[in-house]
Design a protein around this motif. Structure first.
Motif, PDB file in Angstrom:
ATOM      1  N   VAL A  10       1.176  -0.777  -0.151  1.00 36.83           N
ATOM      2  CA  VAL A  10       0.171   0.010  -0.170  1.00 36.83           C
ATOM      3  C   VAL A  10       0.527   0.819  -0.284  1.00 36.83           C
ATOM      4  O   VAL A  10       2.074   1.193   0.665  1.00 36.83           O
ATOM      5  CB  VAL A  10      -0.861   0.101   1.142  1.00 36.83           C
ATOM      6  N   ARG A  12       2.418   4.555   1.001  1.00 29.19           N
ATOM      7  CA  ARG A  12       2.691   5.405   2.447  1.00 29.19           C
ATOM      8  C   ARG A  12       3.236   7.094   1.803  1.00 29.19           C
ATOM      9  O   ARG A  12       2.385   7.820   2.455  1.00 29.19           O
ATOM     10  CB  ARG A  12       3.408   4.084   2.998  1.00 29.19           C
ATOM     11  N   GLU A 199       1.028  -5.002   2.626  1.00 29.01           N
ATOM     12  CA  GLU A 199      -0.038  -4.679   3.608  1.00 29.01           C
ATOM     13  C   GLU A 199      -0.358  -5.207   4.973  1.00 29.01           C
ATOM     14  O   GLU A 199      -1.218  -4.622   5.725  1.00 29.01           O
ATOM     15  CB  GLU A 199      -1.050  -5.162   2.609  1.00 29.01           C
ATOM     16  N   TRP A 209      -5.404   3.218   9.585  1.00 35.94           N
ATOM     17  CA  TRP A 209      -4.726   3.548   8.258  1.00 35.94           C
ATOM     18  C   TRP A 209      -5.307   2.450   7.692  1.00 35.94           C
ATOM     19  O   TRP A 209      -5.960   3.078   6.340  1.00 35.94           O
ATOM     20  CB  TRP A 209      -3.666   4.436   8.407  1.00 35.94           C
ATOM     21  N   TYR A 210      -4.948   1.412   8.299  1.00 41.56           N
ATOM     22  CA  TYR A 210      -5.444  -0.045   7.067  1.00 41.56           C
ATOM     23  C   TYR A 210      -6.962   0.060   6.807  1.00 41.56           C
ATOM     24  O   TYR A 210      -7.404  -0.479   5.964  1.00 41.56           O
ATOM     25  CB  TYR A 210      -4.612  -0.764   7.536  1.00 41.56           C
ATOM     26  N   GLU A 212      -9.155   2.436   7.368  1.00 39.88           N
ATOM     27  CA  GLU A 212      -9.633   3.227   6.373  1.00 39.88           C
ATOM     28  C   GLU A 212      -9.025   3.274   4.708  1.00 39.88           C
ATOM     29  O   GLU A 212     -10.235   3.634   4.015  1.00 39.88           O
ATOM     30  CB  GLU A 212      -8.842   4.778   6.454  1.00 39.88           C
ATOM     31  N   LEU A 213      -8.488   2.744   4.472  1.00 35.64           N
ATOM     32  CA  LEU A 213      -8.045   1.960   3.363  1.00 35.64           C
ATOM     33  C   LEU A 213      -8.762   1.652   2.395  1.00 35.64           C
ATOM     34  O   LEU A 213      -8.949   1.025   1.111  1.00 35.64           O
ATOM     35  CB  LEU A 213      -6.426   1.485   3.297  1.00 35.64           C
ATOM     36  N   GLN A 214      -8.909   0.004   3.453  1.00 35.75           N
ATOM     37  CA  GLN A 214      -9.828  -0.711   2.878  1.00 35.75           C
ATOM     38  C   GLN A 214     -11.806   0.030   2.927  1.00 35.75           C
ATOM     39  O   GLN A 214     -11.826  -0.462   2.594  1.00 35.75           O
ATOM     40  CB  GLN A 214     -10.409  -2.051   4.301  1.00 35.75           C
ATOM     41  N   GLU A 217     -11.492   1.480  -0.952  1.00 41.72           N
ATOM     42  CA  GLU A 217     -11.635   0.988  -1.903  1.00 41.72           C
ATOM     43  C   GLU A 217     -13.199   0.828  -2.697  1.00 41.72           C
ATOM     44  O   GLU A 217     -12.558   0.726  -4.017  1.00 41.72           O
ATOM     45  CB  GLU A 217     -11.274  -0.751  -0.979  1.00 41.72           C
TER      46      GLU A 217
END
Length: 224
Positions: A10, A12, A199, A209-210, A212-214, A217
């Motif tokens: 991912v 950064r 990841e 944060w992860y 939020e990324l998910q 998507e």
């Protein structure tokens, strides 16, 4: 999300943020090495490296100018990254405070359950604040020492111990930061070198944060 070999990664850090980081690191290293022979006779053997005392002072001043560039670089070339960093270090919540007792366990090799962290975890936030404080101390006192003709005698006398204290604190922060990067959170180095992290690392060390990324998507796929 991207793939690096068989590993999902991912994004950064953008290039501007990474350049700012390495300019800061390189400038601090040169400042530290060039300052040692000026600080104590024990390191006089370093003078030939710089071509003598005058050369060491010149290198120190050039590095001092470089030391002031990271913030402008980040603001000009990666405003989004700068804004995210500034927002994060001012954000302190329950999960940040819960980080420290678990971090101490992890630091000493014990089993720990670190709560999900933001883009910058609580340790990185503390590191950022220490860096800000020591940088201000070094730059302000350094400018006073460089241009004493513009300042009162009392201010100049205060600048010298402030510079020494700032240097000592900054060196301690740098050593801790390097240790964490190379030992306890080694995968993080990829982020500041190549700009992305695995990841798995993002999920384990920056869970909020992860997440939020998910969550973002499906929206990206919908608008693709």
């Amino acid at each position: 999300m991207n793939k690096s070999g068989n590993q999902k990664t991912v994004k950064r850090f953008n290039l501007g943020f990474r350049i700012s980081h390495w300019v800061n690191a390189a400038a601090f290293f040169v400042l530290y090495i060039s300052a040692l022979p000026m600080y104590t006779e024990f390191f006089d053997w370093l003078y030939p490296v710089f071509g003598g005392p005058a050369g060491a002072r010149l290198v120190h001043r050039i590095a001092a100018v470089a030391f002031m560039l990271p913030l402008p670089i980040m603001i000009i070339f990666d405003w989004k990254g700068f804004s995210n960093w500034a927002k994060n270090i001012f954000s302190w919540k329950k999960h940040d405070l819960q980080f420290f007792p678990q971090f101490m366990k992890e630091f000493f090799g014990m089993k720990a359950k670190v709560p999900k962290q933001d883009f910058f975890n609580a340790g990185e936030k503390i590191n950022s604040w220490l860096m800000i404080i020591t940088t201000i101390m070094l730059i302000c006192s350094g400018l006073i020492m460089w241009f004493p003709q513009y300042f009162a005698y009392g201010i100049i006398m205060w600048a010298y111990p402030m510079h020494s204290i700032g240097l000592g604190l900054a060196a301690a922060v740098a050593i801790g930061h390097i240790y964490m990067s190379l030992v306890t959170a080694k995968p993080s180095m990829r982020g500041i070198i190549k700009g992305d992290v695995s990841e798995e690392y993002a999920k384990d060390h920056h869970g909020r944060w992860y997440d939020e990324l998910q969550a973002a998507e499906p929206k990206k796929k919908k608008h693709a």
